[in-house]
Design a protein around this motif. Structure first.
Motif, PDB file in Angstrom:
ATOM      1  N   PHE A 116       0.834  -1.210   0.000  1.00 40.48           N
ATOM      2  CA  PHE A 116       0.000   0.000   0.000  1.00 40.48           C
ATOM      3  C   PHE A 116       0.866   1.258   0.000  1.00 40.48           C
ATOM      4  N   ILE A 117       1.852   1.266   0.876  1.00 35.39           N
ATOM      5  CA  ILE A 117       2.754   2.425   0.958  1.00 35.39           C
ATOM      6  C   ILE A 117       3.601   2.525  -0.307  1.00 35.39           C
ATOM      7  N   GLY A 118       4.090   1.384  -0.779  1.00 36.60           N
ATOM      8  CA  GLY A 118       4.924   1.382  -1.981  1.00 36.60           C
ATOM      9  C   GLY A 118       4.197   1.960  -3.179  1.00 36.60           C
ATOM     10  N   GLU A 119       2.918   1.613  -3.333  1.00 34.83           N
ATOM     11  CA  GLU A 119       2.138   2.147  -4.448  1.00 34.83           C
ATOM     12  C   GLU A 119       1.970   3.656  -4.326  1.00 34.83           C
ATOM     13  N   ARG A 120       1.736   4.128  -3.116  1.00 35.85           N
ATOM     14  CA  ARG A 120       1.524   5.564  -2.923  1.00 35.85           C
ATOM     15  C   ARG A 120       2.773   6.378  -3.253  1.00 35.85           C
ATOM     16  N   ILE A 121       3.946   5.824  -3.019  1.00 36.15           N
ATOM     17  CA  ILE A 121       5.165   6.587  -3.301  1.00 36.15           C
ATOM     18  C   ILE A 121       5.781   6.215  -4.643  1.00 36.15           C
ATOM     19  N   GLY A 122       5.115   5.291  -5.363  1.00 29.27           N
ATOM     20  CA  GLY A 122       5.527   5.000  -6.733  1.00 29.27           C
ATOM     21  C   GLY A 122       6.525   3.884  -6.921  1.00 29.27           C
ATOM     22  N   LEU A 123       6.719   3.022  -5.924  1.00 27.84           N
ATOM     23  CA  LEU A 123       7.685   1.924  -6.074  1.00 27.84           C
ATOM     24  C   LEU A 123       7.170   0.881  -7.056  1.00 27.84           C
ATOM     25  N   PRO A 124       8.035   0.310  -7.885  1.00 25.36           N
ATOM     26  CA  PRO A 124       7.617  -0.769  -8.793  1.00 25.36           C
ATOM     27  C   PRO A 124       7.035  -1.939  -8.004  1.00 25.36           C
ATOM     28  N   PRO A 125       6.023  -2.618  -8.532  1.00 26.08           N
ATOM     29  CA  PRO A 125       5.394  -3.730  -7.807  1.00 26.08           C
ATOM     30  C   PRO A 125       6.366  -4.804  -7.348  1.00 26.08           C
ATOM     31  N   LYS A 126       7.402  -5.073  -8.155  1.00 25.78           N
ATOM     32  CA  LYS A 126       8.330  -6.152  -7.805  1.00 25.78           C
ATOM     33  C   LYS A 126       9.115  -5.834  -6.539  1.00 25.78           C
ATOM     34  N   TRP A 127       9.160  -4.575  -6.137  1.00 21.63           N
ATOM     35  CA  TRP A 127       9.877  -4.217  -4.918  1.00 21.63           C
ATOM     36  C   TRP A 127       9.126  -4.626  -3.664  1.00 21.63           C
ATOM     37  N   THR A 128       7.823  -4.666  -3.751  1.00 23.64           N
ATOM     38  CA  THR A 128       7.014  -4.959  -2.555  1.00 23.64           C
ATOM     39  C   THR A 128       6.272  -6.296  -2.649  1.00 23.64           C
TER      40      THR A 128
END
Length: 301
Positions: free
Chosen positions: A281-293
């Motif tokens: 959820f946090i990763g998506e909000r800050i723009g991290l690629p899906p594979k990171w989370t």
């Protein structure tokens, strides 16, 4: 067999004629809504409702749309509600969708997100069993169209969001995503019984939205996010035996469990891994690629 693209931000419902003596007053009253929806339209991608030929039948489909989602569907309510067990055939890309420049790993992230969300949503009412076990219903989805995300545009949007927080700290001004290069996703799916008879069908398409989808810096970012929305809509149709659109979107128990990264309810769902939870959820909000989370997605089989 492709059909013309349909906008995911149709505002036909608010453009009807305004009747009665209070015409001017009515126009003034609805103007803020029309203006808001016009902004919404400007910030949307479109997704075609393509047909890949994977369904047993396309007869009897009726249009049923959400606010930013378009779909054609049919469902045999009584027989779907009578079913108790379900199994999920892993989602695949059609030959046409596979021609998009995604790597196998990127495609796997998208299809696994579909299957994981389907499994979680169906667990609300069904017992989910493995592929080798008998089931009242068998579910299968196929990606018919996918449009990659423009990572440069998403990066610029994140910079604008950070700039707003620095220049206007504490001011609750939403910063919509730059409506350029937004991705989209289209799928078709069906549920069949043990004799192969079709009990539910959905052709679904949705594009990323500048207001509702923050975007991630990855070509598969929007497709990955939209995959979970399809999984939620299709599973909700089978759980309720009717269209998933037109009602208030209260979060289900399965969705809340996914938000915190809880393990799947049924053993058969573990093959799709568990939701990334808070990190996702946090990763998506800050723009991290899906594979990171999303570390729980298994390798494509």
């Amino acid at each position: 067999m492709p059909v013309n693209p349909i906008s995911n931000c149709d505002t036909t419902a608010v453009h009807g004629p305004i009747h009665s003596k209070a015409r001017r007053a009515g126009q003034l009253a609805v103007w803020p809504t029309v203006a808001s929806l016009s902004l919404l339209v400007a910030g949307c991608a479109s997704a075609p409702l393509d047909r890949a030929g994977s369904l047993r039948s396309y007869d009897g489909l009726k249009q049923s749309d959400g606010m930013v989602t378009r779909s054609l569907l049919k469902v045999n309510k009584d027989e779907v509600l009578a079913a108790k067990t379900v199994k999920i055939i892993p989602t695949a890309f059609s030959m046409r969708a596979e021609s998009v420049a995604f790597t196998p790993a990127q495609r796997n992230l998208v299809t696994n997100a579909v299957d994981r969300t389907l499994c979680s949503g169906l667990s609300e009412r069904f017992v989910v069993v493995g592929l080798s076990e008998p089931a009242d219903l068998t579910v299968r989805a196929v990606v018919t169209q996918v449009k990659p995300t423009n990572t440069t545009a998403v990066g610029a949007s994140k910079v604008a969001s950070v700039a707003k927080s620095v220049l206007l700290p504490g001011v609750p001004v939403p910063v919509p995503r730059i409506p350029v290069g937004m991705g989209s996703l289209s799928l078709e799916a069906e549920a069949i019984d043990g004799q192969g008879a079709q009990k539910a069908v959905m052709i679904w398409g949705r594009g990323a939205n500048a207001f509702f989808d923050s975007g991630t810096v990855a070509k598969e970012g929007d497709a990955y996010s939209l995959a979970t929305k399809f999984g939620s809509d299709f599973s909700k149709m089978l759980v309720k035996g009717r269209t998933p659109f037109g009602t208030m979107p209260f979060p289900s128990g399965a969705k809340l469990a996914g938000l915190v990264g809880r393990a799947p309810k049924y053993e058969a769902c573990k093959v799709f891994g568990k939701s990334p939870g808070v990190a996702g959820f946090i990763g998506e909000r800050i723009g991290l690629p899906p594979k990171w989370t999303d570390k729980s997605a298994p390798n494509a089989s």
